[in-house]
Design an enzyme around this catalytic site. Sequence first.
Site, PDB file in Angstrom:
ATOM      1  N   HIS A  72       0.961  -1.171   0.014  1.00 48.51           N
ATOM      2  CA  HIS A  72      -0.098   0.006   0.072  1.00 48.51           C
ATOM      3  C   HIS A  72       0.732   1.454  -0.056  1.00 48.51           C
ATOM      4  O   HIS A  72       1.883   1.195   0.662  1.00 48.51           O
ATOM      5  CB  HIS A  72      -0.976   0.112   1.266  1.00 48.51           C
ATOM      6  CG  HIS A  72      -1.970  -0.577   1.206  1.00 48.51           C
ATOM      7  ND1 HIS A  72      -3.287  -0.590   1.771  1.00 48.51           N
ATOM      8  CD2 HIS A  72      -2.428  -1.763   0.407  1.00 48.51           C
ATOM      9  CE1 HIS A  72      -4.158  -1.635   1.495  1.00 48.51           C
ATOM     10  NE2 HIS A  72      -3.621  -2.214   0.724  1.00 48.51           N
ATOM     11  N   TYR A 200      -9.225   5.238   7.726  1.00 46.29           N
ATOM     12  CA  TYR A 200      -9.213   5.403   9.104  1.00 46.29           C
ATOM     13  C   TYR A 200     -10.256   6.970   9.062  1.00 46.29           C
ATOM     14  O   TYR A 200      -9.913   7.964   8.682  1.00 46.29           O
ATOM     15  CB  TYR A 200      -7.948   6.164   9.798  1.00 46.29           C
ATOM     16  CG  TYR A 200      -6.959   5.131   9.900  1.00 46.29           C
ATOM     17  CD1 TYR A 200      -6.086   4.661   8.822  1.00 46.29           C
ATOM     18  CD2 TYR A 200      -6.672   4.388  11.096  1.00 46.29           C
ATOM     19  CE1 TYR A 200      -5.012   3.651   9.069  1.00 46.29           C
ATOM     20  CE2 TYR A 200      -5.675   3.294  11.195  1.00 46.29           C
ATOM     21  CZ  TYR A 200      -4.939   3.194  10.166  1.00 46.29           C
ATOM     22  OH  TYR A 200      -3.995   1.991  10.268  1.00 46.29           O
ATOM     23  N   PRO A 292      -3.938  -0.369  18.937  1.00 44.70           N
ATOM     24  CA  PRO A 292      -3.691  -0.637  17.591  1.00 44.70           C
ATOM     25  C   PRO A 292      -3.909   0.271  16.282  1.00 44.70           C
ATOM     26  O   PRO A 292      -3.446   0.120  15.283  1.00 44.70           O
ATOM     27  CB  PRO A 292      -4.794  -2.030  17.111  1.00 44.70           C
ATOM     28  CG  PRO A 292      -5.779  -1.577  17.948  1.00 44.70           C
ATOM     29  CD  PRO A 292      -5.202  -1.009  19.531  1.00 44.70           C
ATOM     30  N   LYS A 296       1.327  -0.770  15.032  1.00 46.33           N
ATOM     31  CA  LYS A 296       2.836  -0.681  15.449  1.00 46.33           C
ATOM     32  C   LYS A 296       3.161  -1.889  16.417  1.00 46.33           C
ATOM     33  O   LYS A 296       4.413  -2.242  16.475  1.00 46.33           O
ATOM     34  CB  LYS A 296       3.153   0.466  16.264  1.00 46.33           C
ATOM     35  CG  LYS A 296       3.241   1.637  15.601  1.00 46.33           C
ATOM     36  CD  LYS A 296       4.591   1.981  14.762  1.00 46.33           C
ATOM     37  CE  LYS A 296       4.493   2.840  13.437  1.00 46.33           C
ATOM     38  NZ  LYS A 296       4.200   2.052  12.080  1.00 46.33           N
ATOM     39  N   TYR A 384       4.267   6.261  10.553  1.00 48.88           N
ATOM     40  CA  TYR A 384       3.250   5.137  10.027  1.00 48.88           C
ATOM     41  C   TYR A 384       4.226   4.275   9.255  1.00 48.88           C
ATOM     42  O   TYR A 384       3.976   2.901   9.444  1.00 48.88           O
ATOM     43  CB  TYR A 384       2.095   5.528   9.185  1.00 48.88           C
ATOM     44  CG  TYR A 384       0.954   4.673   8.969  1.00 48.88           C
ATOM     45  CD1 TYR A 384      -0.079   4.532   9.939  1.00 48.88           C
ATOM     46  CD2 TYR A 384       1.069   3.650   7.858  1.00 48.88           C
ATOM     47  CE1 TYR A 384      -0.777   3.623   9.542  1.00 48.88           C
ATOM     48  CE2 TYR A 384      -0.013   2.771   7.639  1.00 48.88           C
ATOM     49  CZ  TYR A 384      -0.752   2.764   8.660  1.00 48.88           C
ATOM     50  OH  TYR A 384      -1.822   1.880   8.379  1.00 48.88           O
TER      51      TYR A 384
HETATM   52  P1  RFL Z   1       2.151 -12.630  21.013  1.00 48.27           P
HETATM   53  O1  RFL Z   1       1.549 -12.802  19.490  1.00 48.27           O
HETATM   54  O2  RFL Z   1       0.954 -12.515  22.084  1.00 48.27           O
HETATM   55  O3  RFL Z   1       2.658 -14.241  21.214  1.00 48.27           O
HETATM   56  C1  RFL Z   1       3.095 -14.539  22.445  1.00 48.27           C
HETATM   57  C2  RFL Z   1       3.112 -16.245  22.497  1.00 48.27           C
HETATM   58  O4  RFL Z   1       3.454 -16.604  23.826  1.00 48.27           O
HETATM   59  C3  RFL Z   1       2.679 -17.758  24.343  1.00 48.27           C
HETATM   60  N1  RFL Z   1       2.566 -17.887  25.687  1.00 48.27           N
HETATM   61  C4  RFL Z   1       3.276 -18.707  26.417  1.00 48.27           C
HETATM   62  N2  RFL Z   1       4.083 -19.801  25.954  1.00 48.27           N
HETATM   63  C5  RFL Z   1       4.579 -20.580  26.896  1.00 48.27           C
HETATM   64  N3  RFL Z   1       4.323 -20.395  28.185  1.00 48.27           N
HETATM   65  C6  RFL Z   1       3.455 -19.483  28.642  1.00 48.27           C
HETATM   66  N4  RFL Z   1       3.367 -19.396  30.102  1.00 48.27           N
HETATM   67  C7  RFL Z   1       2.801 -18.437  27.800  1.00 48.27           C
HETATM   68  N5  RFL Z   1       2.098 -17.378  27.979  1.00 48.27           N
HETATM   69  C8  RFL Z   1       2.109 -16.914  26.670  1.00 48.27           C
HETATM   70  C9  RFL Z   1       1.185 -17.227  23.698  1.00 48.27           C
HETATM   71  O5  RFL Z   1       0.306 -18.579  23.503  1.00 48.27           O
HETATM   72  C10 RFL Z   1       1.380 -16.734  22.379  1.00 48.27           C
HETATM   73  O6  RFL Z   1       1.717 -17.624  21.407  1.00 48.27           O
HETATM   74  O7  RFL Z   1       3.383 -11.745  21.160  1.00 48.27           O
HETATM   75  P2  RFL Z   1       4.444 -11.368  20.313  1.00 48.27           P
HETATM   76  O8  RFL Z   1       5.028 -12.591  19.624  1.00 48.27           O
HETATM   77  O9  RFL Z   1       5.265 -10.349  21.046  1.00 48.27           O
HETATM   78  O10 RFL Z   1       3.845 -10.346  19.065  1.00 48.27           O
HETATM   79  C11 RFL Z   1       3.192  -9.371  19.189  1.00 48.27           C
HETATM   80  C12 RFL Z   1       1.948  -9.191  18.273  1.00 48.27           C
HETATM   81  O11 RFL Z   1       1.004 -10.247  18.284  1.00 48.27           O
HETATM   82  C13 RFL Z   1       1.152  -7.934  18.459  1.00 48.27           C
HETATM   83  O12 RFL Z   1       1.900  -6.833  18.904  1.00 48.27           O
HETATM   84  C14 RFL Z   1       0.087  -7.400  17.653  1.00 48.27           C
HETATM   85  O13 RFL Z   1      -0.683  -8.403  17.072  1.00 48.27           O
HETATM   86  C15 RFL Z   1      -0.375  -5.977  17.739  1.00 48.27           C
HETATM   87  N6  RFL Z   1      -1.523  -5.616  16.808  1.00 48.27           N
HETATM   88  C16 RFL Z   1      -0.940  -5.050  15.473  1.00 48.27           C
HETATM   89  N7  RFL Z   1       0.455  -4.859  15.331  1.00 48.27           N
HETATM   90  C17 RFL Z   1       0.851  -4.247  14.040  1.00 48.27           C
HETATM   91  O14 RFL Z   1       2.016  -4.274  13.755  1.00 48.27           O
HETATM   92  N8  RFL Z   1      -0.155  -3.963  13.147  1.00 48.27           N
HETATM   93  C18 RFL Z   1      -1.305  -4.001  13.308  1.00 48.27           C
HETATM   94  O15 RFL Z   1      -2.045  -3.894  12.304  1.00 48.27           O
HETATM   95  C19 RFL Z   1      -1.989  -4.679  14.451  1.00 48.27           C
HETATM   96  N9  RFL Z   1      -3.170  -4.786  14.685  1.00 48.27           N
HETATM   97  C20 RFL Z   1      -2.867  -5.903  16.735  1.00 48.27           C
HETATM   98  C21 RFL Z   1      -3.671  -5.419  15.941  1.00 48.27           C
HETATM   99  C22 RFL Z   1      -3.288  -6.339  18.114  1.00 48.27           C
HETATM  100  C23 RFL Z   1      -4.729  -6.560  18.041  1.00 48.27           C
HETATM  101  N10 RFL Z   1      -5.244  -7.436  19.182  1.00 48.27           N
HETATM  102  C24 RFL Z   1      -6.324  -8.256  19.249  1.00 48.27           C
HETATM  103  C25 RFL Z   1      -4.481  -7.339  20.520  1.00 48.27           C
HETATM  104  C26 RFL Z   1      -5.053  -5.638  15.881  1.00 48.27           C
HETATM  105  C27 RFL Z   1      -5.652  -6.196  17.141  1.00 48.27           C
HETATM  106  C28 RFL Z   1      -7.095  -6.285  17.097  1.00 48.27           C
HETATM  107  C1  PHB Z   2      -5.920  -4.450  10.618  1.00 42.23           C
HETATM  108  O1  PHB Z   2      -6.111  -4.854   9.472  1.00 42.23           O
HETATM  109  O2  PHB Z   2      -6.444  -5.701  11.520  1.00 42.23           O
HETATM  110  C2  PHB Z   2      -5.395  -3.444  11.187  1.00 42.23           C
HETATM  111  C3  PHB Z   2      -4.801  -2.354  10.353  1.00 42.23           C
HETATM  112  C4  PHB Z   2      -4.379  -1.231  10.878  1.00 42.23           C
HETATM  113  C5  PHB Z   2      -4.479  -0.991  12.068  1.00 42.23           C
HETATM  114  C6  PHB Z   2      -4.878  -1.742  13.024  1.00 42.23           C
HETATM  115  C7  PHB Z   2      -5.344  -3.035  12.401  1.00 42.23           C
HETATM  116  O3  PHB Z   2      -4.084   0.175  12.459  1.00 42.23           O
END
Ligand code: RFL
Ligand code: PHB
Length: 389
Positions: A72, A200, A292, A296, A384
């Site tokens: 994008h 957004y 989110p 980031k 961004y």
């Molecule tokens: P994770 O992905 O939470 O993985 C952690 C892992 O550790 C395991 N775990 C254990 N394992 C062994 N023993 C234990 N006691 C344990 N406890 C936990 C878990 O099961 C899991 O598998 O962390 P990690 O690897 O640091 O990754 C971080 C990302 O997942 C997170 O920052 C992103 O998802 C955030 N996020 C977004 N980030 C972006 O860069 N761009 C985005 O567009 C974006 N959109 C989002 C998001 C997060 C969202 N939610 C639901 C939190 C949108 C949403 C809605």
């Molecule tokens: C997504 O596609 O899940 C998404 C995209 C942009 C954001 C957060 C989540 O800022």
Amino acid sequence: MRTQVAIIGSGPSGLLLGQLLTDAGIDNVILERATRDYVLGRIRAGVLEEGTTHMLDEAGAGARMHAQGLPHDGFDLTFAGKHHRIDLHALTGKRVMVYGQTEVTRDLMDRRAETGGVTIYEAADAEPHDFDGGKPYVTFKSNGVEQRLDCDFIAGCDGYHGPSRKAVEGKGLETFERTYPFGWLGIVADVPPVSHELIYSNHPRGFALCSMRSNTRSRYYVQCALDEKVEAWSDDRFWDELRSRLPAETAQAMTTGPSIEKSIAPLRSFVAEPMRFGRLFLVGDAAHIVPPTGAKGLNLAASDVRYLFDGLREHYSDRSDAGIDAYSQRALARVWKAERFSWWMTNTMHRFPDAGSFGQRIQEAELDYLTGSQAASTSMAENYVGLPF
Ligand code: RFL
Ligand code: PHB
């Protein structure tokens, strides 16, 4: 059992670190509490910075992303019924990649399997020990049997609720936190995205985001109250609310359909300092959470892995601990800038219950300035697409 680096958690940070270490000939074992399918079932991030895509390439896991991901060049901001495009590429020379976290995780898991990396799934009660001294180890249960994994270093890649950060409470850990008085209700639906770029939207009824996973799968979010229950949101109610928060022509162009996922996520800003405790390192969501809005979270996990992997490689190949010693400071410098951007974008785009009419006018002035000033648009765009790492 013995390894060089014990990694707790098989999310994006644990998998990426594990792959870079494996490719560098540094032995590692990943302990994951959940099953492979459970980890792959989580629908989260969608937007990757170029720095993150480069790291996936370096880990040999970028091929499908380049084939199927959607590059994008910009995104839309809508407010007061109008669209304003932020041209990321013209303003910064960079673009972002829309490719779901689920797919990133799958690609890294496949590559780990191909290269013989060891992951122990359903590892219960993982707990780091003796990382203050020279002989750290992790205890856990596998199939009900107590196990011990001896190692040189422990990487706590276990997310916000994992055991690594808990293990350093009371050992000089300082935390910084802000919660927000709303959450995001999100759905995934197999309908074509309403626009080929993200939208957004700042609207009097609350924030909305139009995103996607592919040309046939959409990801949409609306700001909701914290006490909202997902069961109260039928698909029809969701689509009506989403459309009401978009300019009329966008709302009319929207294709709706049954949701295949629907959930509510609270918004939080959180940082734990420092990110190193002797031979234990906190990585990704274990150390920090961003709301989110700025996309980031996953990208910060990737930059943490960059700094930690470089430090570990220098330790094993050059016998230098300079990189390890600098890990916390280098990672936190980037984390705080992403925290600031995510906090700012959240404040600029959402309705706050206590903002009042003054807060409302300030927000409108901010958006007007942002879209009318090349300097302000460039500042937003450079954050961004991701600050360098
Ligand atoms: P994770 O992905 O939470 O993985 C952690 C892992 O550790 C395991 N775990 C254990 N394992 C062994 N023993 C234990 N006691 C344990 N406890 C936990 C878990 O099961 C899991 O598998 O962390 P990690 O690897 O640091 O990754 C971080 C990302 O997942 C997170 O920052 C992103 O998802 C955030 N996020 C977004 N980030 C972006 O860069 N761009 C985005 O567009 C974006 N959109 C989002 C998001 C997060 C969202 N939610 C639901 C939190 C949108 C949403 C809605
Ligand atoms: C997504 O596609 O899940 C998404 C995209 C942009 C954001 C957060 C989540 O800022």
